[in-house]
Design an enzyme around this catalytic site. Structure first.
Site, PDB file in Angstrom:
ATOM      1  N   HIS A   1       0.845  -1.175   0.000  1.00 35.64           N
ATOM      2  CA  HIS A   1       0.000   0.000   0.000  1.00 35.64           C
ATOM      3  C   HIS A   1       0.891   1.238   0.000  1.00 35.64           C
ATOM      4  O   HIS A   1       2.051   1.180   0.429  1.00 35.64           O
ATOM      5  CB  HIS A   1      -0.901   0.028   1.244  1.00 35.64           C
ATOM      6  CG  HIS A   1      -2.050  -0.947   1.180  1.00 35.64           C
ATOM      7  ND1 HIS A   1      -3.041  -0.850   0.233  1.00 35.64           N
ATOM      8  CD2 HIS A   1      -2.360  -2.012   1.957  1.00 35.64           C
ATOM      9  CE1 HIS A   1      -3.927  -1.827   0.427  1.00 35.64           C
ATOM     10  NE2 HIS A   1      -3.538  -2.550   1.465  1.00 35.64           N
TER      11      HIS A   1
ATOM     12  N   CYS B   1       0.125   2.949  -4.342  1.00 32.53           N
ATOM     13  CA  CYS B   1      -0.565   4.182  -4.699  1.00 32.53           C
ATOM     14  C   CYS B   1       0.275   5.394  -4.324  1.00 32.53           C
ATOM     15  O   CYS B   1       1.012   5.384  -3.346  1.00 32.53           O
ATOM     16  CB  CYS B   1      -1.918   4.264  -4.002  1.00 32.53           C
ATOM     17  SG  CYS B   1      -3.131   3.191  -4.767  1.00 32.53           S
TER      18      CYS B   1
END
Length: 433
Positions: free
Chosen positions: A247, A297
């Site tokens: 992440h 991301c």
């Protein structure tokens, strides 16, 4: 830039950030070849005047031996005489002297900065070196004087050199694959990431790298793994690769945006990740390419794209199983200081020979299919398989950008990968035909 000139800029950074008008310098620094237009645009995007001034000063330190003298000249040309005098007092060897009409002041020979056209500097015989005068009007016309500055420019070759990439093994490749996150982290598990990891492990082994895979690391463990990599002896290797699958989020940064999460919910800035392998912390990798691939991301925004003419539309892929690796923007205690303290600059990374490839544009989500893996990794693997024997890395990453940009998630959302490229030469991987 000479080390003494770097120290002068660092010692005077507080005054420069406070008083410098960077917007007035851009045209001059561009005209004199200190920066390219892309570099100027990046400095402009830094934000406020102070932020632009800070980044301009930082980037000048990477721009070759003539950058300091060019800065002084631009300061004089834009009537920022106080700052020019401040820097000149500390650098008596770099002077801009007034001269009588038609009198030329001969400064020491300086080597120009190689620009983005893949140029390399070659020193020629002294008699063959052309001389280009740069004339600057005097501050006061009534004085009847002109200021002249002479630099001898060495001719530039137009042939791109390539990094040496024939060592066996070529180098080390560290893959950090974070899949299962702790409940307290409030981060979802990244189903499909193991597919990415397997593809990249096989791909870089095929490219003659020693591949180490580390799974489900906490923040502290990520740092420890990177530190261990930096302490290896890379003297017999030609390259080093770090791949982060996790992440991600936005953080404050000076040079490389974004951060990746450990499974404990604590993040590590990309800027800090690159620092472990820079010339200061890993001397055996000095002058060698250091590649970072970030599948995470860059933020929480979702890109819906923009309309194009029908003939530009290509078939898109993506389905109901697409997920993102997005986490909202956070502040970072690990990111390097943005303060204007005199000694703060000493810890910033030198980006030479570093390339950071991001799966998505900073600030936006990165899409991952739970069955086939992430768009970015799947495309990167395919492009390397099909083109590594013929194309250099930067060309192949452009192919990745194009292919991923054609995808759509849920028939709506888009993704745009990109790179921060500080490589000085072409990079061709080893392949076995």
């Amino acid at each position: 830039m000479e080390e003494i000139h770097k120290r002068i800029l660092q010692r005077n950074r507080i005054n420069l950030v406070r008083d410098l008008d960077p917007s007035s310098l851009y045209d001059g620094l561009l005209e004199k070849g200190v920066f390219t237009q892309d570099m100027i645009d990046e400095i402009k995007s830094a934000g406020t005047r102070r932020d632009q001034a800070r980044k301009l000063v930082q980037d000048l330190e990477t721009r070759g031996s003539r950058a300091f003298a060019m800065l002084l000249l631009c300061l004089e040309e834009t009537d920022q005489h106080g700052l020019a005098e401040l820097l000149q007092r500390a650098a008596p060897a770099v002077q801009i002297w007034p001269a009588a009409p038609n009198q030329v002041v001969d400064l020491p020979v300086v080597r120009p900065l190689p620009l983005s056209l893949c140029t390399d500097v070659e020193q020629q015989g002294k008699d063959n070196v052309p001389i280009y005068p740069i004339q600057k009007p005097s501050p006061s016309p009534s004085e009847g004087q002109n200021l002249f500055l002479i630099f001898r420019f060495f001719p530039l070759t137009r042939v791109c050199q390539s990094y040496k990439m024939d060592a066996s093994p070529c180098g080390h490749c560290l893959i950090i694959n974070n899949v299962e996150f702790e409940p307290d982290s409030e981060l979802s598990n990244r189903k499909g990431s193991n597919i990415d990891c397997d593809k990249l492990e096989k791909r870089f082994k095929a490219l003659n790298f020693i591949v180490e895979v580390r799974t489900n690391l906490k923040q502290r463990q990520i740092k420890h793994a990177l530190s261990a990599l930096s302490k290896k002896d890379h003297s017999q290797c030609d390259c080093c690769v770090v791949i982060m699958l996790s992440h991600g989020t936005e953080v404050s940064h000076n040079r490389f945006p974004g951060a990746v999460y450990g499974v404990d919910g604590q993040h590590v800035p990309v800027q800090l990740i690159t620092n472990y392998l820079n010339g200061q912390h890993c001397p055996s990798l000095q002058g060698k390419p250091k590649l970072f691939f970030i599948q995470a991301c860059g933020g929480g925004e979702r890109d819906t794209g923009f309309e194009v003419s029908p003939d530009e539309v290509e078939p898109s892929i993506g389905g109901a199983d697409d997920q993102t690796d997005a986490i909202p923007m956070s502040s970072s205690s690990d990111s390097l200081s943005l303060s204007d303290e005199v000694d703060a600059r000493a810890t910033l990374p030198t980006p030479s020979d570093i390339l950071v490839s991001y799966s998505t544009f900073p600030g936006y989500v990165s899409w991952r299919d739970t069955q086939s893996g992430s768009w970015y990794v799947e495309t990167l693997d395919q492009v390397l398989e099909q083109n590594a024997a013929t194309d250099d890395l930067v060309t192949m990453l452009m192919m990745v950008n194009h292919e991923v940009s054609q995808n759509s998630a849920k028939g709506l959302y888009k993704q745009m990968p990109g790179s921060f490229n500080f490589l000085r030469k072409l990079l061709h991987f080893q392949t076995h035909a």
